[in-house]
Scaffold this motif. Sequence first.
Motif, PDB file in Angstrom:
ATOM      1  N   ASP A  35      33.024  24.061  53.544  1.00 57.14           N
ATOM      2  CA  ASP A  35      32.901  24.089  52.100  1.00 57.14           C
ATOM      3  C   ASP A  35      34.295  23.849  51.516  1.00 57.14           C
ATOM      4  OD1 ASP A  35      30.183  24.752  52.273  1.00 57.14           O
ATOM      5  OD2 ASP A  35      30.644  26.893  52.360  1.00 57.14           O
ATOM      6  N   VAL A  37      37.024  23.826  47.941  1.00 57.88           N
ATOM      7  CA  VAL A  37      37.458  23.995  46.557  1.00 57.88           C
ATOM      8  C   VAL A  37      38.526  22.947  46.331  1.00 57.88           C
ATOM      9  CG1 VAL A  37      38.513  25.513  44.848  1.00 57.88           C
ATOM     10  CG2 VAL A  37      37.013  26.480  46.612  1.00 57.88           C
ATOM     11  N   GLN A  48      34.401  16.061  39.581  1.00 57.10           N
ATOM     12  CA  GLN A  48      32.978  16.357  39.728  1.00 57.10           C
ATOM     13  C   GLN A  48      32.283  15.336  40.630  1.00 57.10           C
ATOM     14  OE1 GLN A  48      31.368  19.104  38.928  1.00 57.10           O
ATOM     15  NE2 GLN A  48      33.333  19.902  38.189  1.00 57.10           N
ATOM     16  N   VAL A  51      32.911  16.692  44.018  1.00 58.20           N
ATOM     17  CA  VAL A  51      32.027  17.848  44.223  1.00 58.20           C
ATOM     18  C   VAL A  51      30.618  17.378  44.568  1.00 58.20           C
ATOM     19  CG1 VAL A  51      30.875  19.763  43.034  1.00 58.20           C
ATOM     20  CG2 VAL A  51      33.350  19.461  42.820  1.00 58.20           C
ATOM     21  N   GLU A  55      28.435  17.995  47.986  1.00 58.03           N
ATOM     22  CA  GLU A  55      27.116  18.627  47.936  1.00 58.03           C
ATOM     23  C   GLU A  55      26.044  17.745  48.569  1.00 58.03           C
ATOM     24  OE1 GLU A  55      27.751  21.453  43.984  1.00 58.03           O
ATOM     25  OE2 GLU A  55      26.798  19.492  43.775  1.00 58.03           O
ATOM     26  N   LYS A  60      28.916  23.339  50.035  1.00 58.43           N
ATOM     27  CA  LYS A  60      29.265  23.822  48.705  1.00 58.43           C
ATOM     28  C   LYS A  60      30.636  23.276  48.299  1.00 58.43           C
ATOM     29  CE  LYS A  60      26.787  28.245  49.062  1.00 58.43           C
ATOM     30  NZ  LYS A  60      26.956  29.724  49.024  1.00 58.43           N
ATOM     31  N   VAL A  62      33.516  23.306  44.682  1.00 67.80           N
ATOM     32  CA  VAL A  62      33.878  23.703  43.327  1.00 67.80           C
ATOM     33  C   VAL A  62      35.163  22.966  42.964  1.00 67.80           C
ATOM     34  CG1 VAL A  62      34.570  25.609  41.823  1.00 67.80           C
ATOM     35  CG2 VAL A  62      32.847  25.987  43.580  1.00 67.80           C
ATOM     36  N   GLN A  83      38.019  34.870  41.917  1.00 68.42           N
ATOM     37  CA  GLN A  83      36.699  35.024  41.316  1.00 68.42           C
ATOM     38  C   GLN A  83      35.731  33.966  41.840  1.00 68.42           C
ATOM     39  OE1 GLN A  83      37.327  34.907  37.091  1.00 68.42           O
ATOM     40  NE2 GLN A  83      38.530  36.793  37.047  1.00 68.42           N
ATOM     41  N   THR A  84      36.220  32.744  41.998  1.00 68.23           N
ATOM     42  CA  THR A  84      35.386  31.652  42.497  1.00 68.23           C
ATOM     43  C   THR A  84      34.924  31.912  43.921  1.00 68.23           C
ATOM     44  OG1 THR A  84      36.489  30.044  41.062  1.00 68.23           O
ATOM     45  CG2 THR A  84      35.328  29.176  42.992  1.00 68.23           C
ATOM     46  N   GLU A  87      32.195  34.654  43.646  1.00 70.78           N
ATOM     47  CA  GLU A  87      30.950  34.298  42.962  1.00 70.78           C
ATOM     48  C   GLU A  87      30.211  33.145  43.646  1.00 70.78           C
ATOM     49  OE1 GLU A  87      32.204  33.480  38.994  1.00 70.78           O
ATOM     50  OE2 GLU A  87      32.811  35.567  38.591  1.00 70.78           O
ATOM     51  N   THR A  88      30.943  32.182  44.185  1.00 69.34           N
ATOM     52  CA  THR A  88      30.319  30.983  44.746  1.00 69.34           C
ATOM     53  C   THR A  88      30.081  31.082  46.242  1.00 69.34           C
ATOM     54  OG1 THR A  88      31.372  29.626  43.038  1.00 69.34           O
ATOM     55  CG2 THR A  88      30.515  28.467  44.981  1.00 69.34           C
ATOM     56  N   PHE A  89      31.018  31.725  46.940  1.00 69.66           N
ATOM     57  CA  PHE A  89      30.965  31.717  48.395  1.00 69.66           C
ATOM     58  C   PHE A  89      30.738  33.103  49.010  1.00 69.66           C
ATOM     59  CE2 PHE A  89      33.797  28.283  46.995  1.00 69.66           C
ATOM     60  CZ  PHE A  89      33.160  27.182  47.561  1.00 69.66           C
TER      61      PHE A  89
END
Length: 258
Positions: A35, A37, A48, A51, A55, A60, A62, A83-84, A87-89
């Motif tokens: 994954d 970031v 994007q 990203v 995907e 995943k 971000v 935080q990412t 929340e995401t992973f």
Amino acid sequence: MTHPTLSCSRIALITGGSRGLGKSAALHLAAQGWDVVITYAQRADAAQETVAAVERAGRKAVALQLDTGRASTFKAFAETLRQTLSETFGRDTFDALFNNAGTGSNVSFMETTEAEFDDLMNIHLKGVFFLTQALVPMLADGGRIINVSSGLARFYGMGKTTYATMKGGVEVLTRYLAKELGARGIRVNTLAPGAIATDFGNGVVRDNPQVNALVAANTALGRVGQPDDIGGAVAAMLSPEMGWMTGERMEVSGGMFL
């Protein structure tokens, strides 16, 4: 031989991941189950796209905004990343840092202004130094760092004095980090690309036929490098099979100016 264990869901942070070498690295890593970031300076649309491509590969991804030339923002970025990750992973750590973001320069030594010097230093040396410092507490034990240098730290390129000077500093930083972080099983290495056909430096290697031909003629493998040449090298350097390498400089240039 055993290697330090990484988490099952491996996460790589790639600065400058919206295009060029960073994007290629993201896609190669996704193909190997990572994954990612990525960071971008201005082109949120391009980020994007990266990203979305990751995907589509089933992983995943971000994208986070970051100006790697502004060290004063790194503390806030580290908190955003924290935080990412949560929340995401569902993680509080990540496994690899690829310090890739950068800009080009083409000015002679005598014509370099202090402002130009400082701009390159802030992005390529100070930025790498202090961003890594801010993020190492979140880097998992047994993780990896790759710092991008350049073949220009070994061979001469007209108008590249300041840029190459910063990359030389990055190579020294890599060796020191390898020693200081070794107790945590973190491996730190330098990746030094040669001339690559991207939009870096206004796309001169990619779009200028004379420059392209000159590079190819001075490269042992007879052609200009492509982004996938570097993306594949990044994935290889982050693989468990390279787990006994640290503090080293790996040039991936096809044999430029041998």
